[in-house]
Motif scaffolding. Structure first.
Motif, PDB file in Angstrom:
ATOM      1  N   ARG A 166       8.556  -2.312  13.700  1.00  0.00           N
ATOM      2  CA  ARG A 166       8.726  -3.761  13.844  1.00  0.00           C
ATOM      3  C   ARG A 166       7.373  -4.464  13.742  1.00  0.00           C
ATOM      4  N   GLN A 167       6.348  -3.894  14.344  1.00  0.00           N
ATOM      5  CA  GLN A 167       5.017  -4.476  14.238  1.00  0.00           C
ATOM      6  C   GLN A 167       4.480  -4.362  12.815  1.00  0.00           C
ATOM      7  N   ALA A 168       4.847  -3.286  12.132  1.00  0.00           N
ATOM      8  CA  ALA A 168       4.377  -3.087  10.763  1.00  0.00           C
ATOM      9  C   ALA A 168       4.988  -4.094   9.800  1.00  0.00           C
ATOM     10  N   ARG A 169       6.129  -4.660  10.186  1.00  0.00           N
ATOM     11  CA  ARG A 169       6.787  -5.636   9.321  1.00  0.00           C
ATOM     12  C   ARG A 169       6.222  -7.047   9.482  1.00  0.00           C
ATOM     13  N   ARG A 170       5.301  -7.219  10.380  1.00  0.00           N
ATOM     14  CA  ARG A 170       4.730  -8.552  10.569  1.00  0.00           C
ATOM     15  C   ARG A 170       3.996  -9.005   9.306  1.00  0.00           C
ATOM     16  N   PRO A 171       4.021 -10.288   9.021  1.00  0.00           N
ATOM     17  CA  PRO A 171       3.275 -10.798   7.857  1.00  0.00           C
ATOM     18  C   PRO A 171       1.797 -10.478   7.978  1.00  0.00           C
ATOM     19  N   PHE A 210      -0.193   5.212   9.679  1.00  0.00           N
ATOM     20  CA  PHE A 210      -1.356   4.348   9.497  1.00  0.00           C
ATOM     21  C   PHE A 210      -1.834   4.373   8.042  1.00  0.00           C
ATOM     22  N   PHE A 211      -1.827   5.554   7.442  1.00  0.00           N
ATOM     23  CA  PHE A 211      -2.243   5.667   6.049  1.00  0.00           C
ATOM     24  C   PHE A 211      -1.302   4.883   5.138  1.00  0.00           C
ATOM     25  N   PHE A 212       0.001   5.004   5.399  1.00  0.00           N
ATOM     26  CA  PHE A 212       0.977   4.307   4.566  1.00  0.00           C
ATOM     27  C   PHE A 212       0.898   2.795   4.748  1.00  0.00           C
ATOM     28  N   ILE A 213       0.735   2.350   5.992  1.00  0.00           N
ATOM     29  CA  ILE A 213       0.671   0.922   6.275  1.00  0.00           C
ATOM     30  C   ILE A 213      -0.581   0.289   5.670  1.00  0.00           C
ATOM     31  N   LEU A 214      -1.677   1.009   5.773  1.00  0.00           N
ATOM     32  CA  LEU A 214      -2.908   0.482   5.181  1.00  0.00           C
ATOM     33  C   LEU A 214      -2.780   0.344   3.663  1.00  0.00           C
ATOM     34  N   LEU A 215      -2.096   1.294   3.052  1.00  0.00           N
ATOM     35  CA  LEU A 215      -1.903   1.220   1.610  1.00  0.00           C
ATOM     36  C   LEU A 215      -0.983   0.078   1.222  1.00  0.00           C
ATOM     37  N   VAL A 219       0.418  -5.135   7.271  1.00  0.00           N
ATOM     38  CA  VAL A 219       0.077  -5.531   8.626  1.00  0.00           C
ATOM     39  C   VAL A 219      -1.415  -5.764   8.712  1.00  0.00           C
ATOM     40  N   SER A 220      -1.802  -6.663   9.586  1.00  0.00           N
ATOM     41  CA  SER A 220      -3.220  -6.955   9.792  1.00  0.00           C
ATOM     42  C   SER A 220      -3.700  -6.246  11.035  1.00  0.00           C
TER      43      SER A 220
END
Length: 222
Positions: A166-171, A210-215, A219-220
């Motif tokens: 849910r946090q990863a979906r934040r703009p 974390f690797f996938f989200i950064l790519l 998320v900020s």
């Protein structure tokens, strides 16, 4: 066709929920057994937090470093004389809710569009299949002492990863509150205290996430 699909889906969903409810009903017959008595004494003579600290510092348990299971046994005992059956039933339904929420968050993160009934069906089906395929359902789910070590981290872990997604979906323009970081750290610390497998799983999954989200830049972190 959409109406037929939704009717069939609703019937399938209700069927899986009925079966999961039956598993929960069987959990209502759970009673104190073996280690449950020792753990109950440990949390009754001290607060749940103190009992966790005592177990962590005890030389007999130091090699395992399992502190969260006794902590939640203490919270379970606060439910009264029927604490064990209540805890088992709650955990089974929380497992279903956690899996459903996780499916929903992953779908939203990937950008797939379908009915919320599909999320509920997939979540309840995953819960049902986990109970069906469990090698020893009594020891894994219906015996509280063992359940707090093996099943509880799965339940809380599903809720945790759903919250994380849910946090990863934040703009990307939305700044995440420092409280969220602290909460994630605390929950992760608690999860690693149930047993060794959750600790290893968290390290692996978090590294990949974390690797996938950064790519994906979804998320900020600033």
């Amino acid at each position: 066709k959409d109406i037929v699909f939704h009717v069939v889906l609703l019937i399938a969903l209700l069927s899986t929920l009925v079966v999961v409810s039956v598993y929960a009903y069987l959990g209502s017959f759970s009673r104190y057994l073996a280690d449950d008595y020792c753990e109950a004494v440990g949390v009754i003579t001290a607060s749940p937090l103190q009992a966790a600290l005592n177990r962590y510092s005890d030389g007999a348990f130091r090699s395992a470093n399992r502190y969260s299971n006794i902590l939640f046994v203490g919270f379970s005992e606060l439910l009264g004389p029927n604490s064990i059956p209540i805890t088992i039933v709650l955990m089974i339904f929380l497992w279903t809710i956690g899996l459903t929420w996780l499916v929903f968050e992953i779908r939203k993160f990937i950008g797939i569009q379908w009915s919320s009934l599909v999320d509920m069906f997939l979540g309840s089906t995953l819960a049902f299949m986990s109970f069906l395929q469990a090698p020893n359902l009594f020891q894994t789910v219906y015996w509280r002492s063992s359940m707090m070590t093996h099943f509880a981290p799965l339940v809380f872990g599903s809720l945790f990863f759903a919250f994380f997604m849910r946090q990863a979906r934040r703009p990307v323009t939305e700044r995440i509150s420092p409280f969220i970081y602290v909460l994630i750290f605390v929950i992760a610390f608690i999860l690693t205290g149930f047993s060794e497998p959750p600790a290893a799983t968290l390290v692996t999954v978090f590294s990949l996430l974390f690797f996938f989200i950064l790519l994906s830049k979804s998320v900020s972190f600033g």
